[in-house]
Design a protein around this motif. Structure first.
Motif, PDB file in Angstrom:
ATOM      1  N   THR A  62       0.710  -1.386  -0.251  1.00 13.70           N
ATOM      2  CA  THR A  62       0.230  -0.033   0.033  1.00 13.70           C
ATOM      3  C   THR A  62       0.764   1.361   0.051  1.00 13.70           C
ATOM      4  OG1 THR A  62      -0.007  -0.645   2.170  1.00 13.70           O
ATOM      5  CG2 THR A  62      -2.208  -0.606   1.171  1.00 13.70           C
ATOM      6  N   ALA A  63       2.131   1.268   0.292  1.00 16.22           N
ATOM      7  CA  ALA A  63       2.658   2.443   0.351  1.00 16.22           C
ATOM      8  C   ALA A  63       3.979   2.423  -0.312  1.00 16.22           C
ATOM      9  CB  ALA A  63       2.933   2.660   1.900  1.00 16.22           C
ATOM     10  N   SER A  64       4.051   2.444  -1.596  1.00 13.33           N
ATOM     11  CA  SER A  64       5.337   2.148  -1.893  1.00 13.33           C
ATOM     12  C   SER A  64       6.068   3.648  -2.204  1.00 13.33           C
ATOM     13  CB  SER A  64       4.822   1.957  -3.595  1.00 13.33           C
ATOM     14  OG  SER A  64       4.443   0.815  -3.832  1.00 13.33           O
ATOM     15  N   THR A  65       6.909   3.598  -2.779  1.00 11.05           N
ATOM     16  CA  THR A  65       7.607   4.725  -2.968  1.00 11.05           C
ATOM     17  C   THR A  65       7.545   5.279  -4.198  1.00 11.05           C
ATOM     18  OG1 THR A  65       9.524   3.314  -2.641  1.00 11.05           O
ATOM     19  CG2 THR A  65       9.770   5.532  -1.723  1.00 11.05           C
ATOM     20  N   THR A  66       7.670   5.136  -5.081  1.00 11.80           N
ATOM     21  CA  THR A  66       7.599   5.921  -6.508  1.00 11.80           C
ATOM     22  C   THR A  66       7.221   4.979  -7.740  1.00 11.80           C
ATOM     23  OG1 THR A  66       9.054   6.791  -7.847  1.00 11.80           O
ATOM     24  CG2 THR A  66       9.810   6.081  -6.136  1.00 11.80           C
ATOM     25  N   THR A  67       7.662   4.080  -7.713  1.00  9.32           N
ATOM     26  CA  THR A  67       7.447   3.242  -9.033  1.00  9.32           C
ATOM     27  C   THR A  67       7.324   1.875  -9.048  1.00  9.32           C
ATOM     28  OG1 THR A  67       8.432   4.506 -10.577  1.00  9.32           O
ATOM     29  CG2 THR A  67       8.835   2.677 -10.670  1.00  9.32           C
ATOM     30  N   VAL A  68       6.768   1.619  -7.802  1.00  8.21           N
ATOM     31  CA  VAL A  68       6.762   0.371  -7.521  1.00  8.21           C
ATOM     32  C   VAL A  68       5.398  -0.320  -7.168  1.00  8.21           C
ATOM     33  CG1 VAL A  68       6.774   0.619  -5.084  1.00  8.21           C
ATOM     34  CG2 VAL A  68       8.376  -1.039  -6.251  1.00  8.21           C
ATOM     35  N   ALA A  69       5.103  -1.460  -7.089  1.00  9.15           N
ATOM     36  CA  ALA A  69       4.005  -1.722  -6.966  1.00  9.15           C
ATOM     37  C   ALA A  69       3.554  -2.958  -7.724  1.00  9.15           C
ATOM     38  CB  ALA A  69       2.753  -0.578  -7.156  1.00  9.15           C
ATOM     39  N   SER A  70       3.960  -3.943  -7.664  1.00  2.36           N
ATOM     40  CA  SER A  70       3.491  -4.989  -8.589  1.00  2.36           C
ATOM     41  C   SER A  70       3.302  -5.937  -8.054  1.00  2.36           C
ATOM     42  CB  SER A  70       4.430  -5.080  -9.683  1.00  2.36           C
ATOM     43  OG  SER A  70       5.392  -5.993  -9.645  1.00  2.36           O
ATOM     44  N   ALA A 142       9.267  -2.165 -27.282  1.00  2.00           N
ATOM     45  CA  ALA A 142       9.472  -3.751 -27.492  1.00  2.00           C
ATOM     46  C   ALA A 142      10.725  -4.307 -27.830  1.00  2.00           C
ATOM     47  CB  ALA A 142       8.240  -4.054 -28.426  1.00  2.00           C
ATOM     48  N   GLU A 143      11.530  -3.563 -28.251  1.00  2.00           N
ATOM     49  CA  GLU A 143      13.033  -3.864 -28.728  1.00  2.00           C
ATOM     50  C   GLU A 143      13.666  -4.015 -27.336  1.00  2.00           C
ATOM     51  OE1 GLU A 143      16.945  -2.734 -31.365  1.00  2.00           O
ATOM     52  OE2 GLU A 143      15.029  -1.579 -31.573  1.00  2.00           O
ATOM     53  N   ARG A 144      13.632  -3.205 -26.484  1.00  3.43           N
ATOM     54  CA  ARG A 144      14.307  -3.072 -25.240  1.00  3.43           C
ATOM     55  C   ARG A 144      13.734  -4.160 -24.317  1.00  3.43           C
ATOM     56  NH1 ARG A 144      16.697   0.722 -21.693  1.00  3.43           N
ATOM     57  NH2 ARG A 144      16.682   2.448 -23.096  1.00  3.43           N
ATOM     58  N   ALA A 145      12.448  -4.181 -24.286  1.00  5.59           N
ATOM     59  CA  ALA A 145      11.674  -4.766 -23.227  1.00  5.59           C
ATOM     60  C   ALA A 145      10.510  -5.493 -23.650  1.00  5.59           C
ATOM     61  CB  ALA A 145      11.408  -4.128 -21.832  1.00  5.59           C
ATOM     62  N   PRO A 146      10.788  -6.418 -24.528  1.00  2.50           N
ATOM     63  CA  PRO A 146       9.746  -7.335 -25.127  1.00  2.50           C
ATOM     64  C   PRO A 146       8.589  -7.907 -24.393  1.00  2.50           C
ATOM     65  CG  PRO A 146      11.696  -8.730 -25.554  1.00  2.50           C
ATOM     66  CD  PRO A 146      12.067  -7.238 -24.906  1.00  2.50           C
ATOM     67  N   ARG A 147       9.276  -8.780 -23.320  1.00  3.52           N
ATOM     68  CA  ARG A 147       8.491  -9.444 -22.181  1.00  3.52           C
ATOM     69  C   ARG A 147       7.361  -8.206 -21.717  1.00  3.52           C
ATOM     70  NH1 ARG A 147       8.629 -14.733 -23.817  1.00  3.52           N
ATOM     71  NH2 ARG A 147      11.034 -15.321 -23.760  1.00  3.52           N
ATOM     72  N   ALA A 148       7.804  -7.154 -21.155  1.00  2.00           N
ATOM     73  CA  ALA A 148       7.043  -6.156 -20.597  1.00  2.00           C
ATOM     74  C   ALA A 148       5.955  -5.626 -21.366  1.00  2.00           C
ATOM     75  CB  ALA A 148       7.882  -5.182 -19.746  1.00  2.00           C
ATOM     76  N   VAL A 149       6.627  -5.266 -22.732  1.00  2.00           N
ATOM     77  CA  VAL A 149       5.475  -4.532 -23.504  1.00  2.00           C
ATOM     78  C   VAL A 149       4.574  -5.585 -23.902  1.00  2.00           C
ATOM     79  CG1 VAL A 149       5.395  -3.683 -25.994  1.00  2.00           C
ATOM     80  CG2 VAL A 149       7.408  -3.075 -24.449  1.00  2.00           C
ATOM     81  N   THR A 185      -1.643  -4.465  -3.724  1.00  2.00           N
ATOM     82  CA  THR A 185      -1.101  -5.811  -3.727  1.00  2.00           C
ATOM     83  C   THR A 185      -1.623  -6.624  -4.812  1.00  2.00           C
ATOM     84  OG1 THR A 185      -3.082  -6.328  -2.275  1.00  2.00           O
ATOM     85  CG2 THR A 185      -0.986  -5.861  -1.203  1.00  2.00           C
ATOM     86  N   GLY A 186      -2.364  -5.953  -5.823  1.00  2.00           N
ATOM     87  CA  GLY A 186      -3.119  -6.849  -6.907  1.00  2.00           C
ATOM     88  C   GLY A 186      -2.280  -7.065  -8.113  1.00  2.00           C
ATOM     89  N   GLY A 187      -2.524  -7.783  -8.778  1.00  2.00           N
ATOM     90  CA  GLY A 187      -1.812  -8.189 -10.122  1.00  2.00           C
ATOM     91  C   GLY A 187      -2.600  -9.020 -10.714  1.00  2.00           C
ATOM     92  N   ASN A 211       7.870  -3.630  -8.862  1.00  2.00           N
ATOM     93  CA  ASN A 211       8.016  -4.922  -8.514  1.00  2.00           C
ATOM     94  C   ASN A 211       8.294  -5.262  -7.090  1.00  2.00           C
ATOM     95  OD1 ASN A 211      11.079  -4.751  -7.893  1.00  2.00           O
ATOM     96  ND2 ASN A 211      11.145  -4.013  -9.820  1.00  2.00           N
ATOM     97  N   SER A 212       8.531  -6.320  -6.562  1.00  2.00           N
ATOM     98  CA  SER A 212       8.568  -6.639  -5.282  1.00  2.00           C
ATOM     99  C   SER A 212       9.801  -7.305  -4.919  1.00  2.00           C
ATOM    100  CB  SER A 212       7.551  -7.547  -4.591  1.00  2.00           C
ATOM    101  OG  SER A 212       7.377  -8.638  -5.379  1.00  2.00           O
ATOM    102  N   GLY A 213      10.986  -7.467  -6.155  1.00  2.00           N
ATOM    103  CA  GLY A 213      11.899  -7.607  -6.005  1.00  2.00           C
ATOM    104  C   GLY A 213      12.488  -8.425  -7.432  1.00  2.00           C
ATOM    105  N   PRO A 214      13.517  -9.123  -7.762  1.00  2.00           N
ATOM    106  CA  PRO A 214      13.949  -9.322  -8.795  1.00  2.00           C
ATOM    107  C   PRO A 214      13.011 -10.442  -9.543  1.00  2.00           C
ATOM    108  CG  PRO A 214      15.914  -9.502  -7.241  1.00  2.00           C
ATOM    109  CD  PRO A 214      14.642  -9.061  -6.554  1.00  2.00           C
ATOM    110  N   ASP A 215      12.529 -10.111 -10.858  1.00  2.00           N
ATOM    111  CA  ASP A 215      11.847 -11.031 -11.754  1.00  2.00           C
ATOM    112  C   ASP A 215      10.441 -11.195 -11.050  1.00  2.00           C
ATOM    113  OD1 ASP A 215      14.112 -11.383 -13.461  1.00  2.00           O
ATOM    114  OD2 ASP A 215      14.827 -12.893 -12.232  1.00  2.00           O
ATOM    115  N   THR A 216       9.925 -10.186 -10.442  1.00  2.00           N
ATOM    116  CA  THR A 216       8.477 -10.230  -9.824  1.00  2.00           C
ATOM    117  C   THR A 216       7.544  -9.260 -10.564  1.00  2.00           C
ATOM    118  OG1 THR A 216       9.161  -8.648  -8.130  1.00  2.00           O
ATOM    119  CG2 THR A 216       9.166 -11.094  -7.666  1.00  2.00           C
ATOM    120  N   ASN A 217       7.747  -8.879 -11.892  1.00  2.00           N
ATOM    121  CA  ASN A 217       6.969  -8.059 -12.698  1.00  2.00           C
ATOM    122  C   ASN A 217       5.462  -8.478 -12.803  1.00  2.00           C
ATOM    123  OD1 ASN A 217       9.159  -6.075 -13.269  1.00  2.00           O
ATOM    124  ND2 ASN A 217       9.713  -8.001 -14.210  1.00  2.00           N
ATOM    125  N   GLY A 218       4.407  -7.604 -12.522  1.00  2.00           N
ATOM    126  CA  GLY A 218       3.008  -8.207 -13.048  1.00  2.00           C
ATOM    127  C   GLY A 218       2.199  -7.063 -13.784  1.00  2.00           C
TER     128      GLY A 218
END
Length: 280
Positions: A62-70, A142-149, A185-187, A211-218
């Protein structure tokens, strides 16, 4: 001497942001533990709302700092390491399950696994994010970050982001959105690997994954709205850039933020009314 002094100040600011993020994650975990009375939620990844993304971005409840939250629960299959040159066979799922390109599909906010490859190599994707504070046009990389895009485009075409709140905004730092529950906390029900930038690549208007750590993008993402956000360490996947709306809409979003409580909730309600994907 002047240049060295400025560099030291910049490094000190980044270190301070990291400390704040770590402290917020610890506090969030404690709050959650009390709230659930010690019940173990097996399989549910605790998200450290914005305080992770690199200074506001790592999903933290609930309280993230700036760009985080996944970071929702990782109930799907993990994807292979991101590689813009990977063959289609390296992507999971069946492309037949991709949502209609024209956005005519039905709304969906729960998924069993990371989506199949729904983007096309060589195509430029643009997202029109309409908020109650105005529109933003974001060019996706999409060239830089195909999975995220691929994930963002697929979710947008499933109307996943429509009529959702941006749950965390810290003025001069980041605007964090992408959680349909507006709790931090949703994803979507899956997570995927990082596609990290080099140090110094964030700037005002950058679009990155919380994110909430390495490789936790949602699904949670943040838009850097000030110099503090641009000074974040490269711990968050950078996958787009605001190309129109930075001088008005992004300023208005930033002004709606809360300088206290780690930006949660914003002082004014910020709603994403729709996200429309175009190709060129």
């Amino acid at each position: 001497m002047g240049t060295a002094k400025r560099e030291r100040k910049k490094a000190n600011r980044a270190a301070k942001i990291e400390r704040e993020i770590r402290q917020e994650r610890v506090a969030t975990v404690k709050r959650r533990s009390l709230r659930w009375g010690g019940v173990v939620a097996g399989g549910i990844a605790v998200v450290v709302v914005i305080a992770w993304i690199g200074g506001a971005f790592s999903g933290d409840g609930t309280a993230s700092t700036t760009t985080v939250a996944s970071a929702p629960a990782d109930t799907g299959e993990s994807t292979d390491a991101a590689d813009g040159g990977a063959s289609d066979a390296d992507w999971p799922g069946d492309p037949a399950d991709c949502p209609p390109v024209d956005g005519s599909g039905t709304a969906q906010r729960s998924f069993d696994a990371y989506p199949p490859k729904c983007i096309t190599d060589g195509v430029t994707y643009t997202a029109e994010i309409v908020t109650n504070k105005g529109p933003l046009t974001v060019r996706l990389d999409a060239e830089r970050a195909p999975r995220a895009v691929n994930s963002f485009v697929t979710l947008a075409r499933h109307k996943y982001f429509d009529a959702t709140e941006c749950h965390r905004i810290i003025p001069g730092f980041v605007v964090q959105c992408g959680d349909p529950t507006a709790t931090g906390t949703g994803g979507p029900g899956y997570s995927f690997e990082d596609e990290l930038p080099e140090a110094g690549e964030y700037r005002i208007g950058s679009l990155a994954m919380a994110n909430s750590g390495p490789d936790t993008n949602g699904s949670q993402f943040f838009i850097i709205s000030g110099d503090r956000g641009a000074a974040l360490p490269p711990n968050y996947t950078l996958f787009g850039e605001v190309v129109t709306g930075a001088d008005d809409t992004l300023v208005a979003l930033d002004a709606a933020g809360n300088p206290e409580s780690n930006g949660v909730p914003p002082l004014e309600q910020v709603i994403i009314e729709s996200v429309t994907i175009s190709e060129s």
